[in-house]
Design an enzyme around this catalytic site. Structure first.
Site, PDB file in Angstrom:
ATOM      1  CE  LYS A 177      -0.188  -0.457   5.018  1.00  0.00           C
ATOM      2  NZ  LYS A 177      -1.006  -0.819   6.180  1.00  0.00           N
ATOM      3  NE  ARG A 224      -6.764   0.071  11.268  1.00  0.00           N
ATOM      4  CZ  ARG A 224      -5.531   0.004  10.743  1.00  0.00           C
ATOM      5  NH1 ARG A 224      -4.799   1.110  10.647  1.00  0.00           N
ATOM      6  NH2 ARG A 224      -5.043  -1.141  10.318  1.00  0.00           N
ATOM      7  CG  HIS A 234      -3.630  -4.548  12.073  1.00  0.00           C
ATOM      8  ND1 HIS A 234      -2.537  -5.148  11.481  1.00  0.00           N
ATOM      9  CD2 HIS A 234      -3.330  -3.229  12.173  1.00  0.00           C
ATOM     10  CE1 HIS A 234      -1.613  -4.221  11.239  1.00  0.00           C
ATOM     11  NE2 HIS A 234      -2.064  -3.050  11.640  1.00  0.00           N
ATOM     12  NE  ARG A 240      -2.520  -7.945   7.785  1.00  0.00           N
ATOM     13  CZ  ARG A 240      -3.097  -8.465   8.868  1.00  0.00           C
ATOM     14  NH1 ARG A 240      -3.724  -9.620   8.794  1.00  0.00           N
ATOM     15  NH2 ARG A 240      -3.055  -7.831  10.020  1.00  0.00           N
ATOM     16  CE1 TYR A 276       9.958  31.494   0.180  1.00  0.00           C
ATOM     17  CE2 TYR A 276      10.389  29.130   0.262  1.00  0.00           C
ATOM     18  CZ  TYR A 276       9.968  30.250  -0.436  1.00  0.00           C
ATOM     19  OH  TYR A 276       9.569  30.138  -1.732  1.00  0.00           O
ATOM     20  CB  CYS A 319      12.027  25.451  -0.398  1.00  0.00           C
ATOM     21  SG  CYS A 319      13.225  26.623   0.255  1.00  0.00           S
ATOM     22  CG  ASP A 368       9.636  22.959  -5.785  1.00  0.00           C
ATOM     23  OD1 ASP A 368       8.777  22.086  -5.564  1.00  0.00           O
ATOM     24  OD2 ASP A 368       9.378  24.123  -6.117  1.00  0.00           O
TER      25      ASP A 368
HETATM   26  C1  LIG Z   1      -0.194  -1.620   6.884  1.00  0.00           C
HETATM   27  C2  LIG Z   1      -0.723  -2.874   7.416  1.00  0.00           C
HETATM   28  C3  LIG Z   1       0.140  -3.973   7.599  1.00  0.00           C
HETATM   29  C4  LIG Z   1       1.629  -3.886   7.452  1.00  0.00           C
HETATM   30  O1  LIG Z   1       2.147  -3.264   8.600  1.00  0.00           O
HETATM   31  P1  LIG Z   1       3.716  -3.141   8.904  1.00  0.00           P
HETATM   32  O2  LIG Z   1       3.768  -2.775  10.342  1.00  0.00           O
HETATM   33  O3  LIG Z   1       4.260  -2.088   8.015  1.00  0.00           O
HETATM   34  O4  LIG Z   1       4.324  -4.477   8.633  1.00  0.00           O
HETATM   35  C5  LIG Z   1      -0.438  -5.162   7.997  1.00  0.00           C
HETATM   36  N1  LIG Z   1      -1.780  -5.268   8.208  1.00  0.00           N
HETATM   37  C6  LIG Z   1      -2.606  -4.223   8.073  1.00  0.00           C
HETATM   38  C7  LIG Z   1      -4.072  -4.417   8.328  1.00  0.00           C
HETATM   39  C8  LIG Z   1      -2.120  -2.991   7.684  1.00  0.00           C
HETATM   40  O5  LIG Z   1      -2.968  -1.964   7.561  1.00  0.00           O
END
Ligand SMILES: *Cc1c(COP(=O)(O)O)cnc(C)c1O
Length: 372
Positions: free
Chosen positions: A38, A132, A160, A219, A265, A312, A314
């Site tokens: 992602k 969540r 999660h 994951r 700036y 800045c 850029d």
């Molecule tokens: C982003 C995400 C992950 C990966 O998390 P990391 O800590 O970067 O390994 C796994 N599961 C879910 C649901 C996430 O949103």
């Protein structure tokens, strides 16, 4: 087109391969990696990274949105793609067009998918304590019912962990509770004769700190890119992870800033003595946090060049007074190695008061991504 003209990311695919192998050693042999790609693969470049992972035998990916999933499909990714969050009903067609797996974010969302009339592949989100996404773990009847929806092909359930990076007794206890809640849901489904689904729970820290767990997928996100979220994070396993990403920019101009003069700036930096400064062709629109104004350093020719003045949009400025050899056209390293020195993403995150996940996922669209 030349890709290293202004500001760019270099990807070390050997390091990615090394990290994948490290995770495969760490995980039980029947647990498959489902890399989190992602947010443009945490800034690395989603298609570049996913194609490389696909060549390394990875067959499952997860992303945050249907748009990200579509980009992967158009880029030639053929494996499973799980969308980890909400998809609007008007985009349900894309779930079918691109053959995606949608997360059931709660029971009423399952009903929405069911009522659409088309048939969807889904994984059911279970809320085991993060609060969540997911149907609450206690609502076992509701979860079981989702499996009986005629238009849903439920091929997995997942949850999660929200403090798996923590090492205090409280954080460990909370994580074990989440694990138990998840295992309870799996067992209760089995008791109701529901067997044919995959389970997954761990992200990077779940893998590194709870490597004894045995689920069907893991994951992995941040750690697969070879870094931890924070510089001070400790983990339970000795995994040898190597950073995949380096961030570099050109020195556009080298000039004098005379004693008493200010740069940039807001006139936030003034020269206490005559200084030689360099202007770099990278800024906050490229993902360099503006909070690094007058904070931290970059590397030029193997030496530290402190950041001076405000970042800045850029461009940014650095102090080159201590470095003899630098000239316009040279490379500056913002993350990565130069000579004997290295700036880690963890260093930049610490300077900016955040975690590497945020630094990397905000790497700009404008940066070229170059595999080396
Ligand atoms: C982003 C995400 C992950 C990966 O998390 P990391 O800590 O970067 O390994 C796994 N599961 C879910 C649901 C996430 O949103």
């Amino acid at each position: 087109m030349y890709q290293k003209g202004r500001a760019w990311i270099e990807l070390d695919m050997n390091h990615l391969k090394h990290n994948t192998e490290q995770f495969r050693l760490l995980l039980p042999s029947d647990c498959h990696l489902m890399p989190a790609v992602k947010a443009n693969a945490y800034g690395h470049g989603a298609v570049l990274i996913s194609k490389e992972l696909q060549e390394q035998g990875v067959e499952s990916f997860c992303v945050a949105s249907v748009g990200e999933a579509a980009e992967l499909r158009r880029g030639g990714i053929t494996g499973e793609i799980l969308i980890l969050s909400y998809t609007h009903p008007d985009q349900f067609g894309d779930l079918i067009a691109y053959d995606l797996i949608q997360t059931v974010v709660d029971r009423s969302y399952a009903q929405e998918l069911q009522q659409d009339g088309r048939r969807f592949k889904v994984h059911v989100g279970v809320d085991t304590g993060m609060h969540r996404l997911g149907e609450r773990w206690e609502n076992i009847e509701e979860i079981a019912e989702i499996f009986r929806f005629s238009n849903l092909a439920v091929t997995g359930i997942y949850s999660h962990l929200c403090v798996s990076d923590g090492m205090t007794a409280l954080e460990r206890d909370y994580t074990f509770q989440q694990i138990h809640h998840f295992e309870y849901v799996v067992e209760e489904l089995h008791r109701r004769g529901i067997w044919n689904f995959k389970c997954h729970l761990q992200g990077s820290y779940g893998i590194l700190n709870y490597s004894e767990l045995c689920f069907d997928y893991a994951r992995a996100g941040i750690a697969l890119y070879g870094i931890l979220s924070g510089k001070k994070d400790a983990v339970n396993v000795k995994a040898d992870l190597k950073p995949v990403l380096s961030l570099k920019a050109r020195v556009e101009s080298v000039k004098m800033l005379y004693q008493g003069e200010c740069a940039g700036y807001g006139l936030t930096y003034s020269a206490g003595e005559n200084k030689k400064i360099g202007v770099l062709s990278i800024g906050y629109a490229d993902g360099v946090p503006r909070s690094l104004s007058n904070c931290g350093y970059v590397l030029c020719n193997g030496r530290q060049a402190p950041i001076i003045g405000r970042i800045c949009m850029d461009q940014m400025m650095v102090d080159l007074s201590e470095i003899d050899s630098v000239k316009a056209g040279d490379e500056a390293v913002l993350i990565g190695r130069s000579g004997e020195l290295e700036i880690r993403a963890e260093d930049m995150a610490q300077w900016a008061g955040t975690i590497t996940n945020e630094i990397l996922s905000r790497m700009g669209e404008r940066l070229e991504r170059v595999a080396v």
